[in-house]
Each structure stands twice: as structure tokens, then as C-alpha cells.
Design a protein around this motif. Structure first.
Motif, short mmCIF file in Angstrom:
data_model
loop_
_atom_site.label_atom_id
_atom_site.label_comp_id
_atom_site.label_asym_id
_atom_site.label_seq_id
_atom_site.Cartn_x
_atom_site.Cartn_y
_atom_site.Cartn_z
N ALA A 279 0.84 -1.21 0.00
CA ALA A 279 0.00 0.00 0.00
C ALA A 279 0.87 1.26 0.00
CB ALA A 279 -0.94 0.01 1.21
N ALA A 280 1.96 1.22 0.76
CA ALA A 280 2.85 2.38 0.84
C ALA A 280 3.41 2.73 -0.54
CB ALA A 280 3.98 2.11 1.82
N ALA A 281 3.76 1.69 -1.32
CA ALA A 281 4.32 1.93 -2.65
C ALA A 281 3.32 2.67 -3.55
CB ALA A 281 4.74 0.60 -3.28
N MET A 282 2.03 2.55 -3.22
CA MET A 282 1.00 3.21 -4.04
C MET A 282 0.69 4.63 -3.58
SD MET A 282 -1.82 0.25 -4.93
CE MET A 282 -1.75 -0.78 -3.48
N LYS A 284 1.18 7.64 -4.07
CA LYS A 284 1.73 8.59 -5.03
C LYS A 284 0.66 9.57 -5.45
CE LYS A 284 4.86 5.22 -7.13
NZ LYS A 284 5.18 4.45 -8.34
N PRO A 285 1.06 10.78 -5.80
CA PRO A 285 0.07 11.74 -6.29
C PRO A 285 -0.69 11.17 -7.49
CG PRO A 285 2.24 12.76 -6.04
CD PRO A 285 2.43 11.31 -5.81
N GLY A 286 -1.99 11.37 -7.52
CA GLY A 286 -2.80 10.94 -8.66
C GLY A 286 -3.59 9.67 -8.42
N ILE A 287 -3.12 8.84 -7.49
CA ILE A 287 -3.87 7.61 -7.18
C ILE A 287 -4.94 7.92 -6.14
CG2 ILE A 287 -3.67 5.25 -6.29
CD1 ILE A 287 -0.88 5.10 -7.29
N ALA A 288 -6.12 7.34 -6.29
CA ALA A 288 -7.20 7.59 -5.31
C ALA A 288 -7.07 6.62 -4.14
CB ALA A 288 -8.56 7.42 -5.97
N PRO A 289 -7.36 7.08 -2.91
CA PRO A 289 -7.35 6.17 -1.75
C PRO A 289 -8.23 4.94 -1.99
CG PRO A 289 -7.54 8.44 -0.99
CD PRO A 289 -7.61 8.49 -2.50
N SER A 290 -9.38 5.15 -2.60
CA SER A 290 -10.30 4.02 -2.85
C SER A 290 -9.65 2.98 -3.76
CB SER A 290 -11.60 4.52 -3.47
OG SER A 290 -11.34 5.25 -4.65
N GLU A 291 -8.80 3.44 -4.69
CA GLU A 291 -8.13 2.52 -5.61
C GLU A 291 -7.12 1.67 -4.83
OE1 GLU A 291 -6.44 4.66 -8.92
OE2 GLU A 291 -5.27 2.90 -9.54
N TYR A 293 -7.31 0.96 -1.68
CA TYR A 293 -8.10 0.05 -0.83
C TYR A 293 -8.57 -1.16 -1.63
CZ TYR A 293 -11.56 -1.54 2.58
OH TYR A 293 -12.29 -2.29 3.48
N THR A 294 -9.14 -0.90 -2.79
CA THR A 294 -9.69 -2.00 -3.59
C THR A 294 -8.59 -2.93 -4.07
OG1 THR A 294 -11.35 -0.41 -4.33
CG2 THR A 294 -11.24 -2.48 -5.53
N THR A 295 -7.48 -2.35 -4.53
CA THR A 295 -6.37 -3.17 -5.02
C THR A 295 -5.90 -4.14 -3.94
OG1 THR A 295 -5.68 -1.33 -6.41
CG2 THR A 295 -4.07 -3.10 -6.08
N ILE A 296 -5.70 -3.59 -2.74
CA ILE A 296 -5.21 -4.45 -1.64
C ILE A 296 -6.27 -5.49 -1.26
CG2 ILE A 296 -4.60 -4.48 0.81
CD1 ILE A 296 -2.37 -3.24 -0.74
N MET A 297 -7.49 -5.06 -1.06
CA MET A 297 -8.52 -5.98 -0.56
C MET A 297 -8.80 -7.10 -1.57
SD MET A 297 -9.12 -4.92 2.50
CE MET A 297 -10.66 -5.64 3.11
N ASN A 298 -8.77 -6.76 -2.86
CA ASN A 298 -9.03 -7.78 -3.87
C ASN A 298 -7.94 -8.85 -3.91
OD1 ASN A 298 -11.38 -6.54 -4.55
ND2 ASN A 298 -10.61 -5.58 -6.44
N GLY A 299 -6.77 -8.50 -3.40
CA GLY A 299 -5.67 -9.47 -3.44
C GLY A 299 -5.64 -10.42 -2.24
N ARG A 314 -16.23 -6.98 14.70
CA ARG A 314 -15.75 -5.60 14.88
C ARG A 314 -14.61 -5.32 13.92
NH1 ARG A 314 -15.98 -8.18 19.32
NH2 ARG A 314 -13.71 -8.36 19.40
N LYS A 315 -14.89 -5.34 12.64
CA LYS A 315 -13.87 -5.05 11.65
C LYS A 315 -14.13 -3.67 11.04
CE LYS A 315 -14.17 -8.99 9.25
NZ LYS A 315 -14.85 -10.07 9.98
N VAL A 316 -13.07 -2.94 10.74
CA VAL A 316 -13.24 -1.63 10.12
C VAL A 316 -13.01 -1.73 8.62
CG1 VAL A 316 -12.67 -0.35 12.21
CG2 VAL A 316 -10.84 -0.95 10.60
N LYS A 317 -13.61 -0.82 7.89
CA LYS A 317 -13.55 -0.88 6.42
C LYS A 317 -12.58 0.14 5.87
CE LYS A 317 -18.07 -2.95 5.89
NZ LYS A 317 -19.49 -2.75 5.62
N PHE A 318 -11.38 0.17 6.45
CA PHE A 318 -10.33 1.03 5.90
C PHE A 318 -8.98 0.40 6.17
CE2 PHE A 318 -8.75 2.59 9.94
CZ PHE A 318 -9.85 2.70 10.78
N LEU A 319 -7.97 0.87 5.47
CA LEU A 319 -6.60 0.35 5.66
C LEU A 319 -5.70 1.39 6.30
CD1 LEU A 319 -5.82 -1.42 2.26
CD2 LEU A 319 -5.96 -2.50 4.52
N GLY A 320 -6.16 2.64 6.30
CA GLY A 320 -5.34 3.71 6.84
C GLY A 320 -6.12 5.00 6.81
#
Lengths: 388, 388
Positions: A279-282, A284-291, A293-299, A314-320
Motif C-alpha cells: 500500500a505504501a508503494a501506491m 503517489k500523487p494521482g492515485i485515489a485512496p479508494s483505488e 483500498y480496492t487493489t489491496i482488498m481484492n488481493g 468488529r472489523k473496520v472498512k479502511f486500511l489507513g
């Protein structure tokens, strides 16, 4: 300060071209715009200079702030001026201003409508200046030093979570932490963060994060438990804020006390570290937070997801989440946050995974968004630090 | 719990005979009525059983609370039921509920008007039960022991206010303090209280009390200063909260470090102790707080009043305040509080007097209202404890 005010006005002009008056009540935002945190309100007219009206202490506000217009007030009446000139709507921090405060304000400033200025202020606060980044880097260095270098030496068999909490608080302040751990969410009390031994870190609590905690008591679920003592074999989970001059970094470090965890728990932990780095590697300016999130969760596979970012139901729906003057800023790395990242935004990434009978493994660090991806400012220790 | 709810209903029937629905959002009041502090809302209909709706954590609420009706909710929608049956007005804690929270609530509970329930809840919370008094007595014992017995041994030449703050926080928690120091006033952050050396205790700050403080920084005016070190000859001023299971006592103790203060400062201090004792003797059922305030203030000469209850232009217009789940409860010992005292109310009395070049002298202790006058529960040391 001038730049912050200009950015705010531009943001308002874009999002609410009809705006005429915004009024800031929260001490955090008063500090952001003026450099002092005294009690009062900051009136920002679309056309004309903003004025900081201070109830208490006017002297301290003058002493601490270079803001050009600072005036004393005893009550809203002093600041009201000619009420017949007021526009229909006033823009307020609706997530912060209580109904009664608004009613008292409205007596002297009879605006008909309230509109929200929360999103606009959050948006400009999300992009940090070089000066703000320098404070965050300083906080990150203290944070790294305390959690990676000092905490291992503080763990003693038989100490309670409460003991570690207060000792850790003292060490953080001694090393330069600004002493507060601030959240914007309604009625959220934190003081330090979550300091948990073993399954405490998956114990249900009201806080909207992946980790759990026992806390001192039902009446004050802060710090850590007096009863839960550190035992050999415990996973130790430390998720605390650290700040310099108002700006927080957020970091979680885990430790294995007395003996290694089972291999499957280490594997789940390492998977979280991989997710953080991916996630940290992503970032970068221009990438959306939702993108992100989806990329990581789908993997991630179903079994891993079962207790990912929490435990049980009790799970939260965010990564950061963004961090700065508050620990829970926006944007959040989650679905729905579709605005592209900008350089200079700062995020805490916190992939964590609950494990029955063991606790919460995983990691959290704070990153600056750069063209090369997230720059970690809170250290690179992968966690599960062995203390034995 | 049943008794608390019955008292609340009676209070509402008297003050607002037309009331039909009250909704409690603050964690403090949810705790007061249910014994748990989870995130959610407590809906109290005039006719019918109250229900605690819990967003997070439902399990913990069930585990901690004996409240008969606890239901889980993901959003307000789950609790909304049949909105067509709603009355016109809803009674809320208007001093706490932010505009945006109310707007989200109103989407599913389309009440037309908001009315305040703050005064009614404060009124019933002001009279403590035997159980509540036992917790306050316990807090008072810890408070007395730490401030009167332990702090003198903690003072070291060259230590900073920040050092003493974090060490004191650790000791308070170790001795049984519940870890939080809670205020109801808007956007008020305290953590521990005021820990001041010398003139720090008359330094301007935003907090609405007689004492001042430097705090760690303009961005986080909490704890104490890192730069102000303890010197021989300093007046040390410690005004902190201490709590057990949610209930706070409030106490201020002063110390003379290294050498005695000048006689005129000791005289001013002793005058404050006399005032405390005089006011305490009046803490009997039937006397109005405003009467106590007027009686005391009328007996003071102009010169003494100059810096009484503050310093310079930062003086407060009260002599004390109720304490309990919050430190700043009502009634206040001030003009305008004309309702007679009741047995079982609990007050902190805090006559203090600023002195140029020295700091704030005076005292504060917590008292239970009894037929014989205020019963002190935080110790009887008169302060200016010599540490040399």
C-alpha cells in the motif's frame, strides 16, 4: 498562516461560490489558522480580513500569534457588530459545534441557515507544507526511537498494561511528544492509545479502529488494564500517537515477550507487513485512496480476510487514514474516497489481523505521499520484536 | 440504575410536562444511566421502556451493563422504527451534541424541534447516591495520599513541570486513579490538571478557572512546561483531578520548595484556607450556592479581591463547583445559582489568590453537603507544605 487562509478561501470559492461568512470555533482549527489555541472564534468573511475574537486569554493569543487581527471579547455581543448586514447562511464546523453553542451564537449573529465547513477545512489541512512535514518528521523520529528502541527494555514480567501505559507516556513526553493524542470523532477519549498484552488487543471497545482494548475500567476505558499482567509468551501490542507542536504521527509496534509466537501467527503478521509495504508503494500523487483500498482488498483470500482489520464482527472498512493535527483525519484509505492523492499528504497505514487466543498482529507506520511512493517517517522495524 | 432513570423521568415531568422523547448521546450520561460507555444512544420515551442502542461494541455493552434493553445498531436506521409516531420535539444534550450528529439523527428521526435536556440531567447527577459517595470517598483518599504524602518526596531541584506532570500521572494511576480527567466545557482538554512552578500558575491560559499554566507548548497547552525547571524558593501549585470508576474529586495543594515564601504571601494563602473553611461550613441542605458566594465575597476587602480567584483581568466569578462524573459540574458556587443545596451534593471549593512574581496561592478540596456542613473527603492539610 496567510497561505493557509488563502487556500481555505479558494477551497470555499470552488465548493460554495455563494459563501459569505465562515466561523471557526474548534481550538484545533483556530490553531491551524492563527498559531494560538485560546478560547474564542475566528470570523472569516469572504470579502475582508478575518478576525480572531478571543474570550480567554487575549494576552496569550497576542503573545503566541502573529495573526494580524486579534480582538478581545467578553461575549458574542462584542463581536456582533451590525447584524443587519448578515447573509442568510453561516459556514461552521458542524462536526464539532454543539447545538447549544450554535444557539448562543445565533442570538447575536442571527443567521438563518448553517452550512458545513468541515470538508473544506479537512481538505486544505490534508496537504501539509514543508514546515508541517518537518514537524511530522520530528514526531516520527521520536515515535520510532521510543517504540523500536526503548519499549523492548521497558517490558517486565508481571507489569500491568496500566504500568506500561503510564511509563510509556512519561518516556514519550520526555523524548519530545507534545503530550496530547487528539481525535476528531465525537466523544472520543484516548490520552495515549492502545497498550495491550495478549488478547486485550482483540477485546471489544468503542473505538473505531482495528485494535481492541480493555482499558482501566468500564467507566474509563483508557490506558490499559491494571489486572492484565505481562506473562511470558504474550504478544504485546502498542498503538499510540506521538506529536510535535500539534502534529501527530501514528504507529503500531508489536513485541513477542518471553518466547516466540507460533509460526502461523508470525506468518499472518508478516502478511500484514507485506500489505503495508504494498500500500505504501501506491502512496503517489494521482492515485485515489479508494483505488489503493480496492487493489489491496481484492488481493486477499477469504480466510485471511476473516479477521483482517479487526476481530469477529468488529472489523473496520479502511486500511489507513490521514494524520496531522488530529490522528483521525481525512482522506481515509477506504471505498468512497475517490479524490486523487496529492504530494505532501500524510497517511498512517495500519494493516492488522486478529488471531484468536493470541491478539492482534500487524503493523502501522506514517508515510508522506511522494512521487516515488510513500516515504515512511516512523521507522522500518517490521515488528514482532523479540524480547527474550 | 432504575432509581437514576426514575429521578430523570420525574425531573422531566416537572420541568417539561409535555416531553415525550429524550435521547442521550454522550458517553458520560450513557454510563450514568446504563453502566457502560460504548458508542451509541439511549432513547428514553416518556411512556415505555428506555433502550440503549449500541453501535460499538454491542458485546461489551452486554457484558458490562445490567440495563434491561440493549440493542445493536449499525446506523440510526436500525433504531428508527415507525417515524410517523414521533412527537414534535426531541430532548437532547444540546451542550454536547454537534450540529452534524443531530442532522444525521434527524434523517431517521424527523423531529421538528430540539429542546435541551442538559439542565435536567445535571440536576439529577448533582445529588449523589451512597454508592456514588463511596466512590468519591475512595477517590478522595487516593487524592489526599498522593498530594499530601507523596508529592513532597517527588520534588527535585531542576526537574521540569513536564517531568512532575508525567511522574504524578503515573503515581495517581498506580494508586488507583481511573486515568481520565473529564470536563464538560466545550473543547476543553486537560489530561491531568495544572502543575506549575512559580509564576506559571498565574500565566494566562484558556481554561476557565482561577489558576493559569504554561503547558507544554502553544499547540498543546497541557501538562506543564519542559523549560520551567524547579528552583529553590519556588511556590509549587498542583491542581489535578483524581477519579475512581468515573467519579472525580478535585484538589489543589501548594508547596514551598527550598525555602519559605515571604510572610505576606503566606498570609494571603492562609486567608484562602480560612475562606475555604468558612464556605465549607455553609455547605448544608437548604442554603443556596449564590448565598454562600455573596456571603464570602461581601466579607473580603478590595485589596484582597484585586487578584482573588485569578490574576489581573483573568478572574473567575465563582468559589467552587459541583464534581462527579465531570470535574466541572453544576451547581456552581456563584451568583445566579439560587436553588437550595441538597444532602449528597458534592462540591470542590477553591479559593485562590494570585500574587505577582510568586504565583497562585490558595487551596482546593472536595466536600459532601451534610446537615453539619461540608464534609471534606480529600484531606485536611492546609497547604504551603514546606519541602526543604
Amino acid at each position: 498562516m496567510k497561505n493557509r487562509m488563502n487556500c481555505f478561501r479558494k477551497q470555499m470559492d470552488v465548493s460554495n461560490p455563494q459563501w459569505e461568512t465562515a466561523v471557526i470555533f474548534s481550538k484545533i482549527n483556530i490553531y491551524y489558522f492563527t498559531g494560538t489555541m485560546q478560547d474564542g472564534m475566528l470570523i472569516i468573511p469572504k470579502n475582508g480580513e478575518a478576525t480572531l475574537w478571543v474570550r480567554r486569554s487575549y494576552e496569550r493569543a497576542l503573545d503566541e500569534s502573529l495573526f494580524p487581527n486579534i480582538e478581545p471579547m467578553k461575549s458574542f455581543r462584542d463581536a456582533a457588530g451590525d447584524a443587519s448586514k448578515l447573509p442568510d447562511a453561516v459556514y461552521l464546523e458542524t462536526e464539532v459545534v454543539p447545538l447549544a453553542l450554535y444557539q448562543r451564537f445565533q442570538k447575536y449573529f442571527p443567521f438563518k441557515n448553517v452550512k458545513s465547513v468541515d470538508a473544506q477545512v479537512c481538505a486544505i489541512r490534508a496537504v501539509k507544507s514543508e514546515y508541517e512535514l518537518s514537524l511530522l518528521r520530528e514526531a516520527g523520529q521520536i515515535h520510532r526511537h521510543v517504540l523500536e528502541d526503548l519499549v523492548p527494555g521497558m517490558l517486565r514480567e508481571g507489569m500491568s498494561e496500566a504500568d506500561l501505559s503510564t511509563e510509556l507516556f512519561s518516556v514519550l513526553v520526555e523524548e519530545g511528544h507534545h503530550g496530547a493524542c487528539r481525535f476528531g470523532m465525537f466523544d472520543t477519549e484516548m490520552i495515549l492509545g492502545n497498550v495491550c498484552f495478549g488478547e486485550s488487543s482483540i477485546y471489544p471497545c468503542y473505538f473505531n479502529g482495528p485494535g481492541g482494548k480493555l482499558g482501566l475500567s468500564p467507566a474509563a476505558p483508557v490506558l490499559g488494564s491494571r489486572d492484565r499482567k505481562l506473562r511470558k509468551g504474550d504478544l504485546v501490542f502498542v498503538d499510540v500517537g506521538c506529536g510535535v507542536d500539534g502534529y501527530h504521527t501514528d504507529k503500531t509496534t508489536t513485541y513477542m515477550f518471553g518466547s516466540p509466537l507460533p509460526q502461523y501467527a508470525m506468518d499472518l503478521h508478516n502478511k500484514c507487513v507485506d500489505i503495508q509495504n504494498e500500500a505504501a508503494a501506491m502512496l503517489k500523487p494521482g492515485i485515489a485512496p479508494s483505488e489503493i483500498y480496492t487493489t489491496i482488498m481484492n488481493g486477499l483470500d477469504k480466510e485471511f480476510l476473516q479477521n483482517f482489520m479487526g476481530f469477529g464482527n468488529r472489523k473496520v472498512k479502511f486500511l489507513g487514514h490521514a494524520v496531522g493535527l488530529l490522528i483521525d483525519e481525512t482522506p481515509v484509505i477506504a471505498a468512497g474516497f475517490d479524490e486523487p492523492l496529492k504530494e505532501g499528504m500524510v497517511f498512517a497505514l495500519e494493516p492488522k489481523r486478529g488471531i484468536e487466543n493470541i491478539g492482534m498482529v500487524g503493523i502501522e507506520n506514517t508515510f508522506i505521499v511522494t512521487a516515488k511512493g510513500g516515504e515512511c517517517i516512523t521507522g522500518d522495524n517490521p515488528g514482532l520484536i523479540p524480547v527474550y
